[in-house]
Design an enzyme around this catalytic site. Structure first.
Site, PDB file in Angstrom:
ATOM      1  N   SER A 109      -3.084  -6.362  -5.795  1.00  0.00           N
ATOM      2  CA  SER A 109      -2.757  -7.290  -4.698  1.00  0.00           C
ATOM      3  C   SER A 109      -2.509  -8.704  -5.206  1.00  0.00           C
ATOM      4  O   SER A 109      -1.594  -9.388  -4.738  1.00  0.00           O
ATOM      5  CB  SER A 109      -3.897  -7.340  -3.678  1.00  0.00           C
ATOM      6  OG  SER A 109      -3.974  -6.128  -2.985  1.00  0.00           O
ATOM      7  N   THR A 142     -11.147  -5.110   1.060  1.00  0.00           N
ATOM      8  CA  THR A 142     -10.937  -3.744   0.582  1.00  0.00           C
ATOM      9  C   THR A 142     -12.270  -3.031   0.389  1.00  0.00           C
ATOM     10  O   THR A 142     -13.336  -3.568   0.725  1.00  0.00           O
ATOM     11  CB  THR A 142     -10.021  -3.744  -0.674  1.00  0.00           C
ATOM     12  OG1 THR A 142      -9.665  -2.389  -0.949  1.00  0.00           O
ATOM     13  CG2 THR A 142     -10.677  -4.360  -1.885  1.00  0.00           C
ATOM     14  N   LYS A 200     -14.546  -2.768   4.350  1.00  0.00           N
ATOM     15  CA  LYS A 200     -13.630  -2.828   5.498  1.00  0.00           C
ATOM     16  C   LYS A 200     -14.324  -2.673   6.858  1.00  0.00           C
ATOM     17  O   LYS A 200     -13.844  -3.204   7.848  1.00  0.00           O
ATOM     18  CB  LYS A 200     -12.551  -1.744   5.370  1.00  0.00           C
ATOM     19  CG  LYS A 200     -11.497  -2.037   4.303  1.00  0.00           C
ATOM     20  CD  LYS A 200     -10.402  -0.981   4.366  1.00  0.00           C
ATOM     21  CE  LYS A 200      -9.385  -1.154   3.266  1.00  0.00           C
ATOM     22  NZ  LYS A 200      -8.294  -0.176   3.369  1.00  0.00           N
ATOM     23  N   ASN A 205      -8.727  -4.889   7.309  1.00  0.00           N
ATOM     24  CA  ASN A 205      -8.285  -5.124   5.926  1.00  0.00           C
ATOM     25  C   ASN A 205      -7.620  -6.489   5.752  1.00  0.00           C
ATOM     26  O   ASN A 205      -7.257  -6.868   4.640  1.00  0.00           O
ATOM     27  CB  ASN A 205      -7.344  -4.001   5.426  1.00  0.00           C
ATOM     28  CG  ASN A 205      -5.955  -4.132   5.986  1.00  0.00           C
ATOM     29  OD1 ASN A 205      -5.766  -4.681   7.067  1.00  0.00           O
ATOM     30  ND2 ASN A 205      -4.969  -3.651   5.262  1.00  0.00           N
ATOM     31  N   ASP A 234      -3.128  -1.281   7.668  1.00  0.00           N
ATOM     32  CA  ASP A 234      -2.907  -0.042   6.892  1.00  0.00           C
ATOM     33  C   ASP A 234      -2.026   0.968   7.642  1.00  0.00           C
ATOM     34  O   ASP A 234      -1.095   1.535   7.069  1.00  0.00           O
ATOM     35  CB  ASP A 234      -4.251   0.631   6.576  1.00  0.00           C
ATOM     36  CG  ASP A 234      -5.004  -0.071   5.462  1.00  0.00           C
ATOM     37  OD1 ASP A 234      -4.347  -0.703   4.607  1.00  0.00           O
ATOM     38  OD2 ASP A 234      -6.241   0.013   5.441  1.00  0.00           O
ATOM     39  N   GLY A 280     -11.265   6.437   5.817  1.00  0.00           N
ATOM     40  CA  GLY A 280     -10.721   5.220   6.423  1.00  0.00           C
ATOM     41  C   GLY A 280      -9.204   5.243   6.566  1.00  0.00           C
ATOM     42  O   GLY A 280      -8.659   4.883   7.620  1.00  0.00           O
ATOM     43  N   ALA A 281      -8.503   5.685   5.526  1.00  0.00           N
ATOM     44  CA  ALA A 281      -7.037   5.703   5.590  1.00  0.00           C
ATOM     45  C   ALA A 281      -6.571   6.741   6.612  1.00  0.00           C
ATOM     46  O   ALA A 281      -5.608   6.503   7.358  1.00  0.00           O
ATOM     47  CB  ALA A 281      -6.464   6.007   4.215  1.00  0.00           C
ATOM     48  N   TYR A 319      -1.012   5.916  -5.080  1.00  0.00           N
ATOM     49  CA  TYR A 319       0.129   5.365  -5.834  1.00  0.00           C
ATOM     50  C   TYR A 319      -0.147   5.266  -7.334  1.00  0.00           C
ATOM     51  O   TYR A 319       0.677   4.757  -8.088  1.00  0.00           O
ATOM     52  CB  TYR A 319       0.617   4.029  -5.259  1.00  0.00           C
ATOM     53  CG  TYR A 319      -0.367   2.887  -5.341  1.00  0.00           C
ATOM     54  CD1 TYR A 319      -1.248   2.639  -4.296  1.00  0.00           C
ATOM     55  CD2 TYR A 319      -0.401   2.046  -6.442  1.00  0.00           C
ATOM     56  CE1 TYR A 319      -2.133   1.596  -4.351  1.00  0.00           C
ATOM     57  CE2 TYR A 319      -1.291   0.998  -6.512  1.00  0.00           C
ATOM     58  CZ  TYR A 319      -2.155   0.777  -5.459  1.00  0.00           C
ATOM     59  OH  TYR A 319      -3.041  -0.277  -5.533  1.00  0.00           O
TER      60      TYR A 319
END
Ligand code: ATR
Length: 290
Positions: free
Chosen positions: A21, A66, A70, A91, A106, A134-135, A225
């Site tokens: 980030s 993060t 969160k 976030n 997100d 969470g995602a 990623y």
């Protein structure tokens, strides 16, 4: 250049060493000649309250939050958006004249990334989400609000999946299953999204989906990623399915936060190129090439 007018932004998490980030935001800020700087702060749970008080005291313009803060950060904020409240996680924080307001970018970041990178929207689609963390919460909540036909949540147990559905109040479009039922349900879905950490570096050779269950009609998406192409995505590509990597979600959640802090639109391609270079640089360093 940093001077007395420089506005401060930051990332608060633990650990933060792996985060891209800082480099992504600073490059995007420089690209628009905005006088802001973004710093990363490794803050453990016992210091979270003080760190948030520090954002106020030092007059930071905003911050990202993060893992693992969160959810816990919510109790220290003055206001929380409806979306972040429903998802149960923040976030992004904006400091509006001393009032700290929490958002969750997100889910919307994921949605924008999928649309921009594949042209696929969720309207009338049947979607299978792997994971109940969470995602998964952010993505399920957001796509349930976007006229999806059905969302199937797969977790280690049906109970875990049901808990997510009940707490997000998305029962009217969602169904709970366990991983051992995947084969039966995959036949009827359009989009498969992995939100678990299965397949993430260094466990690159793992996937929750048997490659034989993937068909060319599927769009297969992974929020990981690192690596850019997980085993799940490699298997999907080999089956002729459309694939979507997690880099986009990371970039767009950051871009939406950037927009909120600066009221300027960052260049997505500058952000993407910066993160890819940083990931490649890390690989080179690990291979001792520099
Ligand atoms: P995030 O905020 O990135 O979603 P998280 O909340 O820790 O992170 O969620 C990670 C998800 O990956 C969870 O659904 C987790 O399942 P459990 O909560 O049941 O542990 C899932 N996950 C992690 N490792 C897994 C594994 N080896 N097999 C299956 N699911 C796994």
């Amino acid at each position: 250049m940093i001077d007395n007018q420089t506005q401060l932004l930051g990332l608060i998490g633990h650990p933060i060493i792996q985060s891209k980030s800082t480099i992504m935001h600073n490059k995007a800020l420089d690209d628009l000649c905005l006088n802001y700087r973004y710093f990363a702060f490794d803050v453990d749970s016992s210091n979270l309250e003080k760190a948030i008080a520090g954002i106020r005291a030092l007059n930071f313009k905003g911050a990202n939050i993060t893992i693992p803060h969160k959810t816990n950060v919510m109790r220290y904020l003055d206001e929380i958006s409806d979306e972040a409240l429903a998802i149960g996680a923040v976030n992004t924080i904006i400091n509006q004249n001393g009032r700290l307001i929490g958002y969750n970018t997100d889910g919307v970041g994921y949605l924008r990334s999928l649309l921009e990178e594949t042209g696929v929207a969720f309207v009338d689609k049947r979607v299978l989400i792997l994971g109940t963390g969470g995602a998964a919460r952010a993505i399920s909540y957001t796509i349930a609000a976007n006229e999806v036909e059905e969302v199937i949540i797969a977790g280690r147990t049906i109970q875990k999946s049901s808990e997510l559905i009940d707490s997000l109040a998305i029962k009217q479009v969602a169904k709970a299953i366990a991983y051992d039922q995947l084969e039966d349900y995959l036949k009827d879905v359009d989009i498969i999204i992995n939100t678990t950490s299965v397949g993430m570096y260094p466990n690159d050779n793992q996937s929750l989906i048997n490659p034989e269950w993937i068909e060319s009609k599927h769009l297969v998406s992974d929020i990981i990623y690192n690596p850019l192409e997980t085993k799940l995505l490699k298997d999907a590509r080999a089956k002729g399915a459309k694939i979507h990597s997690g880099l986009g979600m990371f970039i767009y959640q950051g871009a939406i936060a950037f927009e909120k802090w600066t009221e300027s639109l960052p260049d997505i391609e500058v952000m993407r190129k910066t993160v890819i270079e940083a990931l490649n640089d890390k690989e080179r360093k690990e291979e001792n090439k520099c």
